[in-house]
Design a protein around this motif. Structure first.
Motif, PDB file in Angstrom:
ATOM      1  N   ILE A  78       0.950  -1.286   0.028  1.00 47.06           N
ATOM      2  CA  ILE A  78      -0.180   0.022  -0.022  1.00 47.06           C
ATOM      3  C   ILE A  78       0.741   1.367   0.078  1.00 47.06           C
ATOM      4  O   ILE A  78       0.560   2.199  -0.652  1.00 47.06           O
ATOM      5  N   ALA A  79       1.882   1.338   0.922  1.00 49.94           N
ATOM      6  CA  ALA A  79       2.779   2.378   0.923  1.00 49.94           C
ATOM      7  C   ALA A  79       3.487   2.656  -0.485  1.00 49.94           C
ATOM      8  O   ALA A  79       3.543   4.064  -0.812  1.00 49.94           O
ATOM      9  N   ASP A  80       3.793   1.477  -1.124  1.00 49.13           N
ATOM     10  CA  ASP A  80       4.513   1.802  -2.189  1.00 49.13           C
ATOM     11  C   ASP A  80       3.822   2.150  -3.322  1.00 49.13           C
ATOM     12  O   ASP A  80       4.339   2.606  -4.438  1.00 49.13           O
ATOM     13  N   THR A  81       2.444   1.717  -3.494  1.00 45.01           N
ATOM     14  CA  THR A  81       1.779   1.692  -4.646  1.00 45.01           C
ATOM     15  C   THR A  81       0.473   2.468  -4.631  1.00 45.01           C
ATOM     16  O   THR A  81       0.189   3.126  -5.609  1.00 45.01           O
ATOM     17  N   LYS A  82       0.083   2.813  -3.459  1.00 54.06           N
ATOM     18  CA  LYS A  82      -1.097   3.702  -3.164  1.00 54.06           C
ATOM     19  C   LYS A  82      -0.488   5.154  -2.325  1.00 54.06           C
ATOM     20  O   LYS A  82      -1.306   6.108  -2.527  1.00 54.06           O
ATOM     21  N   GLY A  83       0.526   5.020  -1.704  1.00 50.48           N
ATOM     22  CA  GLY A  83       1.141   6.280  -1.183  1.00 50.48           C
ATOM     23  C   GLY A  83       1.200   5.890   0.294  1.00 50.48           C
ATOM     24  O   GLY A  83       0.266   5.312   0.667  1.00 50.48           O
ATOM     25  N   ALA A  84       2.306   6.490   0.814  1.00 52.92           N
ATOM     26  CA  ALA A  84       2.430   6.330   2.266  1.00 52.92           C
ATOM     27  C   ALA A  84       1.485   7.120   3.130  1.00 52.92           C
ATOM     28  O   ALA A  84       1.074   6.456   4.037  1.00 52.92           O
ATOM     29  N   LYS A  85       1.037   8.176   2.876  1.00 56.05           N
ATOM     30  CA  LYS A  85       0.136   8.712   3.312  1.00 56.05           C
ATOM     31  C   LYS A  85      -1.178   8.032   3.453  1.00 56.05           C
ATOM     32  O   LYS A  85      -1.914   7.980   4.507  1.00 56.05           O
ATOM     33  N   THR A  86      -1.762   7.612   2.327  1.00 59.33           N
ATOM     34  CA  THR A  86      -2.886   6.683   2.397  1.00 59.33           C
ATOM     35  C   THR A  86      -2.826   5.481   3.395  1.00 59.33           C
ATOM     36  O   THR A  86      -3.678   5.186   3.931  1.00 59.33           O
ATOM     37  N   GLY A  87      -1.661   4.872   3.234  1.00 55.46           N
ATOM     38  CA  GLY A  87      -1.455   3.723   4.110  1.00 55.46           C
ATOM     39  C   GLY A  87      -1.422   4.115   5.573  1.00 55.46           C
ATOM     40  O   GLY A  87      -2.166   3.528   6.279  1.00 55.46           O
ATOM     41  N   TYR A  88      -0.876   5.408   5.929  1.00 53.18           N
ATOM     42  CA  TYR A  88      -0.741   5.814   7.116  1.00 53.18           C
ATOM     43  C   TYR A  88      -2.184   6.172   7.750  1.00 53.18           C
ATOM     44  O   TYR A  88      -2.623   5.730   8.740  1.00 53.18           O
ATOM     45  N   GLN A  89      -2.925   6.835   6.936  1.00 51.54           N
ATOM     46  CA  GLN A  89      -4.449   7.212   7.511  1.00 51.54           C
ATOM     47  C   GLN A  89      -5.464   6.119   7.502  1.00 51.54           C
ATOM     48  O   GLN A  89      -6.296   6.177   8.346  1.00 51.54           O
TER      49      GLN A  89
END
Length: 397
Positions: A78-89
């Motif tokens: 998720i962090a690598d393909t969708k964005g780290a911010k997206t994964g964190y939230q």
């Protein structure tokens, strides 16, 4: 002195680093406050309110880490393909959901099977949240500030994590004693919402458009040496986080929250004053010295005859364990391409999760066969195994 942290606030690059990373670090702190709160009150809730034994405590406490382990590949992707911010939230949303389930468990405490089932579910959800949030936070922080500051990002994330755990446990014990369990779980939800708002204005990372990704199992193979060293060294921390409150209660040593604070305070002070040591002396040397200190701390708890002796053991364990994650973590992420950094961090942290997930039940069995102090001999032996693994890898690198 060279090893002391020099924040150099007047440096524009340092100001940018602080401005970018501070909201992430504070938000991570709030997430780990919720984890510390559950560590402080769940063992007592399970043994005193629900009348289950040490094995169930170990399973419940280890279940969150096991779930985090099983979802590390997903969180890294998720962090690598969708964005780290997206994964964190996404991780924060799962913390909110876990708080709701914990509240339901407290409401059904009169029915021990329903309450225990809800606690199991809450630990699973909390485990997913931890996987997404810390993988996202590390990837996000390194991506925004630059790979050359990866050790610094790991160091300050670790401070936030263990400060949250150290403070969260006594806060939860205090709230529970004056207001009740429901208020503790309600605070988990409030803290999560606050953590969400802190990072909303930070930009996400640009997602690299790569078609061929290194499989997760191959990434694990690349960083296995560092990961196994981390795994065995983490068992001492797992023993303290899951069973130190029961050891204090068994020996009538007073408030166990002091033990959590002793570990956390010395963990943080070591990172603040000696965070440059991995760069200055090398990750393997720092890890080996740290393990010797951690072994000493675990043996002191294992053979403790007084509260003071156990507290010194917790303090030394905090000092010893403090620099192992960044020392070996910097070496681990150098083995992959930047586009795979989130996956590498997820794989590296998976070894930590595996050790916590395994240590809880094993320590619970040891406590059932012997006593709570025997658990810390298990922790010392595990650290000794970590030393052998690191020596072997260093010789063959």
């Amino acid at each position: 002195m060279e090893h002391k942290i020099n924040m150099n606030i007047g440096n524009p690059a340092e100001r940018d680093f602080i401005r970018i990373l501070t909201p992430i670090i504070i938000s991570v702190f709030t997430i780990y406050l919720t984890i510390g709160m559950t560590l402080g009150i769940l063992p007592g809730f399970i043994t005193h309110d629900l009348n289950f034994g040490g094995l169930i405590v170990g399973i419940v406490m280890g279940l969150q880490s096991l779930t985090t382990l099983l979802t590390r590949a997903y969180s890294g992707k998720i962090a690598d393909t969708k964005g780290a911010k997206t994964g964190y939230q996404k991780g924060i949303l799962f913390v909110i959901f876990s708080g709701m389930i914990y509240m339901a468990a407290a409401f059904f405490s009169h029915n021990i099977l329903i309450a225990l089932s809800l606690i199991f579910l809450a630990r699973i959800v909390h485990g997913i949240s931890e996987s997404l949030s810390i993988t996202g936070a590390l990837t996000w922080g390194i991506g925004l500030t630059g790979a050359e500051k990866s050790g610094k990002v790991m160091t300050w994330n670790g401070i936030a994590m263990y400060a949250g755990i150290a403070i969260g446990a006594p806060v939860a014990i205090w709230i529970n004693s004056y207001f009740g369990l429901t208020y503790v779980f309600a605070l988990i939800i409030v803290l999560s919402i606050f953590g969400w708002t802190l990072t909303t204005k930070l930009p996400d990372l640009v997602v690299a458009k790569i078609h061929i990704r290194t499989p997760f199992y191959k990434v694990i193979g690349l960083i296995a040496g560092q990961g196994l060293g981390l795994a065995f060294s983490s068992i001492g921390f797992a023993c303290i986080s899951s069973f130190i409150s029961l050891l204090f209660a068994e020996n009538h040593w007073g408030n166990p929250s002091i033990a959590f604070m002793a570990f956390g305070i010395f963990y943080i002070l070591t990172r603040v004053f000696f965070s440059s040591f991995p760069d200055k002396y090398g990750g393997y040397k720092v890890a080996l010295v740290s393990l010797i200190i951690e072994i000493t701390g675990q043996l002191l708890i294992g053979f403790s005859s007084s509260e003071i002796m156990a507290l010194v053991g917790c303090s030394l364990t905090g000092i010893g364990f403090s620099l192992i994650f960044p020392a070996l973590g910097v070496l681990a992420i150098k083995k992959v391409e930047p586009q795979m950094r989130g996956t590498a961090l997820g794989a590296y942290a998976a070894f930590f999760d595996f050790s916590l997930g395994l240590a809880g039940p094993v320590a619970g069995i040891i406590a059932g066969w012997y006593n709570y102090q025997a658990i810390y001999l298990f922790g010392a032996i595990s650290c000794l195994l970590a030393m052998f693994i690191l020596l072997f890898n260093n010789r063959n690198k």
